[in-house]
Design an enzyme around this catalytic site. Structure first.
Site, PDB file in Angstrom:
ATOM      1  N   GLU A 374       5.915   8.670 -16.588  1.00 29.92           N
ATOM      2  CA  GLU A 374       7.107   9.438 -17.557  1.00 29.92           C
ATOM      3  C   GLU A 374       8.190   9.592 -16.773  1.00 29.92           C
ATOM      4  O   GLU A 374       9.350   9.564 -16.926  1.00 29.92           O
ATOM      5  CB  GLU A 374       6.414  10.645 -17.818  1.00 29.92           C
ATOM      6  CG  GLU A 374       5.842  10.637 -18.730  1.00 29.92           C
ATOM      7  CD  GLU A 374       5.971   9.845 -20.396  1.00 29.92           C
ATOM      8  OE1 GLU A 374       7.532   9.401 -20.352  1.00 29.92           O
ATOM      9  OE2 GLU A 374       4.983   8.772 -21.049  1.00 29.92           O
ATOM     10  N   HIS A 461       7.615  -0.270 -27.126  1.00 32.18           N
ATOM     11  CA  HIS A 461       7.020  -0.370 -26.514  1.00 32.18           C
ATOM     12  C   HIS A 461       5.714  -1.539 -26.869  1.00 32.18           C
ATOM     13  O   HIS A 461       4.611  -1.721 -25.623  1.00 32.18           O
ATOM     14  CB  HIS A 461       5.555   0.654 -27.637  1.00 32.18           C
ATOM     15  CG  HIS A 461       5.865   2.413 -26.909  1.00 32.18           C
ATOM     16  ND1 HIS A 461       7.467   2.575 -27.918  1.00 32.18           N
ATOM     17  CD2 HIS A 461       6.621   3.181 -26.257  1.00 32.18           C
ATOM     18  CE1 HIS A 461       7.719   3.829 -27.813  1.00 32.18           C
ATOM     19  NE2 HIS A 461       7.670   4.603 -26.581  1.00 32.18           N
TER      20      HIS A 461
END
Length: 684
Positions: A374, A461
């Protein structure tokens, strides 16, 4: 912009512009010439001085700048933006805004700029200017090659109409907010002819509790939606598996807080199930945090604080980067977000990392790899700022996976050793398997192992798979092996072996491409070009590292092998350009093969290099000497990305090897034209 790693929460529906031009690269000298000649194809036509085999070229390595040194370089670049704009040929209404500066040991500067036109931000106008120590411009890498010339800036469509469109789209994705957070006038230049537009951002929460930040770009003249991307990319990782670790905290009087004064003042807060604000800074009388269980709220705080410190140290000690923005300023972390929220995310707007507590509020998502993933979204935002949609979105996600692996290996934590898996410590799928696999991405059931022409329409993704696969091949090579007790078995798209160069070198190449070669619109072909340029600068264009980059990309279906096909194969090539007319008859290019015996192989490699906007218009066939056609690529109305640069595998065992082979290309829709630059047959 918010970023996180959740699956299935982003949506990208391409909308076709009336014109669409390939992003151009202007290169003037040295390795820059490689980029100019190699945009999309990756072909090398010039070489820098070759470093010693296996040794990085220190002259082309980024120096470690202090925050003060970086700030001074930015101030100097900012003072010269007008002169730079004139030098690189920008128009009178265009202005440059300095975003970042990277300095090499030999004095070369890589300055990253945003752009405005008539005072409006230009989305897709970013560029990187490389200058030698003498001040001479060596190279300009642009997110778009389109000329910025807009006849009028007064919108024909009211702002309220753009806002309504964006809010309706956000509601379709599960958001409930009745109005947009912001609507601003911009110039949209990322996917075709630059036009005045609105960028609308709708916040709120999605239906699963994930913060929403949908960006919708609307044509200010027609009201047509041009582009959208979800600013939130959620993450998943390990929980409570780091064991007993050392934390850097701050004592104030008799209390200790989770404040890391050694890493830019990073702080870790407790949201206590809230979903907004900063929360409460963790503070207590003891400097022992948590008990290794979710029963103690400080456990998640300790895990998050540890992950942030590891990520800071990894970037600083591996790349000389001091903090997410390379400015010495720490981010902050928030834990215990929401109720049983099974995710985590990075948010640029608060410059912070946020973690949910997982299923049943018993598994906080505060692992090493999720922190690295992240926070690396923040690094990407501060550098190339890869659009979170289409192929660039897949590269954005892959960058976070790749750097997360780097952080995890760097940590060398015995209870969570480094691996090429994502989310391996938490059973998010309910079947005891990792969330993603880098050696063979398709093992997760949805990710793609290799590049293909329609991958830009896949959720980011899953379209990240080819880049993750490339990184694994470049690091470890193909075939079966065991690393840190984990078994891997990585195949290749062309069936040929790849020899790895080691993870450390692979990370250096990826990071240099991210920070000095890529822009917001970089696609897979551009990623290949950028990593080749980075490898050439670091190790030389005749090095094993450079060749390994070529082979690893070919191993995932992007470009050709080093030496033309690799594996000892023989290649036959046509380099005569053939124009591809708009919605017209098919064109062909011939290759004559002679001197071979028997039939063609079952794994004949067909490498195609076509420049064409909106490549979904194209249908491509290989026609064998017998006249039999083998379909390589079908028409796809939704594939709006540029160019075809792919190696296809064809079972041509029914064809005689000798004779005339044809590549047949036809554009089957209006608005776009292109050129068949060349193609190649490789007999393994």
């Amino acid at each position: 912009m918010r970023s996180n790693l959740s699956r299935g929460r982003t949506s990208h529906t391409p909308h076709r512009p009336t014109t669409h031009r390939r992003a151009a690269t202007v290169a003037l000298a040295g390795v820059a010439a490689l980029i100019a000649a190699a945009v999309q194809s990756g072909a090398a036509t010039a070489a820098p001085a070759t470093p010693r085999a296996g040794k990085a070229d220190r002259a082309h390595s980024a120096v470690r700048l202090t925050p003060a040194q970086r700030a001074e370089l930015i101030r100097h670049a900012d003072a010269g933006t007008a002169a730079t704009a004139r030098q690189i040929g920008l128009g009178a209404r265009e202005r440059l805004v300095v975003k970042d500066v990277v300095k090499d040991a030999d004095g070369t500067l890589h300055t990253r700029y945003e752009r405005t036109y008539g005072g409006l931000p230009v989305l897709g106008g970013d560029l990187v200017v490389t200058t030698a120590r003498s001040g001479k411009t060596m190279e300009v890498i642009r997110a778009t090659g389109a000329t910025l010339k807009v006849p009028g800036l007064t919108p024909a469509v009211p702002k309220a109409a753009a806002e309504k469109q964006a809010v309706q789209r956000a509601k379709a994705l599960g958001a409930t907010k009745p109005a947009a957070d912001s609507v601003r006038e911009v110039i949209w230049a990322a996917s075709g002819k630059p036009v005045p537009a609105y960028e609308t951002v709708v916040g709120g929460l999605q239906d699963d509790g994930t913060p929403n930040q949908l960006h919708v770009v609307t044509d200010a003249a027609t009201g047509r939606k041009l582009f959208e991307y979800q600013g939130v990319k959620t993450g998943i990782g390990n929980t409570q598996y780091s064991g007993q670790v050392t934390l850097t905290t701050t004592q104030s009087g008799s209390a200790y807080t989770l404040t890391d004064g050694a890493r830019g003042g990073h702080k870790t807060y407790n949201l206590n199930r809230g979903t907004s604000g900063t929360g409460t800074l963790f503070s207590q009388s003891s400097d022992t945090w948590g008990n290794g269980s979710s029963s103690n709220a400080a456990t998640a705080g300790a895990d998050a604080h540890y992950g942030a410190a590891l990520t800071w140290d990894y970037y600083k000690n591996t790349f000389g980067r001091t903090g997410i923005k390379n400015n010495g300023v720490g981010a902050y972390s928030r834990v215990h977000y929401g109720n049983a929220y099974v995710n985590a995310f990075w948010d640029d707007s608060c410059f912070c990392m946020t973690y949910g507590d997982g299923s049943g509020n018993t598994k906080p998502l505060t692992s090493i790899d999720v922190a690295g993933h992240e926070m690396s979204h923040g690094v990407t935002s501060a550098t190339a700022n890869l659009n979170y949609s289409g192929e660039s979105g897949g590269l954005n996600e892959a960058t976070s996976d790749i750097m997360a692996a780097g952080v995890e290996f760097y940590a060398n934590n015995p209870t969570d050793p480094g691996d090429y898996l994502v989310g391996e410590k938490i059973d998010i799928n309910g079947n005891g398997t990792p969330l993603r696999y880098m050696d063979k991405p398709s093992k997760d059931g949805a990710s793609k192992d290799n590049w293909y022409s329609g991958i830009g329409g896949v959720d980011v993704h899953y379209s990240s798979g080819p880049a993750n696969h490339f990184f694994y091949l470049l690091s470890e090579g193909s075939g079966a092996k065991v690393v840190n007790g984990v078994s891997y078995d990585s195949p290749t798209a062309d069936g040929l072996a790849v020899t790895g160069i080691g993870r450390d070198k692979a990370l250096q190449i990826w990071y240099r491409a991210l920070t000095t070669k890529w822009t917001s619109t970089t696609n897979y072909a551009g990623a290949r070009t950028g990593t080749l340029a980075a490898a050439g600068e670091l190790y030389g264009t005749t090095s094993a590292e450079y060749k390994a980059v070529q082979d690893a990309w070919a191993g995932v279906g992007v470009g050709s092998r080093s030496g033309g096909g690799g594996g000892g194969g023989t290649s036959y090539e046509s380099t005569t350009p053939v124009a591809v007319p708009d919605n017209g008859p098919a064109v062909t290019s011939d290759i004559t093969v002679s001197g071979r015996s028997g039939n063609a192989p079952a794994n004949l490699q067909v490498s195609v290099d076509i420049t064409h906007t909106w490549r979904g218009d194209l249908v491509i066939d290989l026609v064998g000497p017998s006249g039999t056609a083998y379909r390589l690529k079908n028409f796809s109305s939704s594939d709006s990305a540029d160019d075809v640069n792919e190696t296809y595998t064809v079972n041509a065992s029914a064809e005689p090897a000798n004779g005339t082979w044809k590549l047949r290309v036809q554009d089957q829709a209006t608005y776009d034209t292109g050129t068949l630059n060349g193609w190649k047959l490789t007999f393994p």
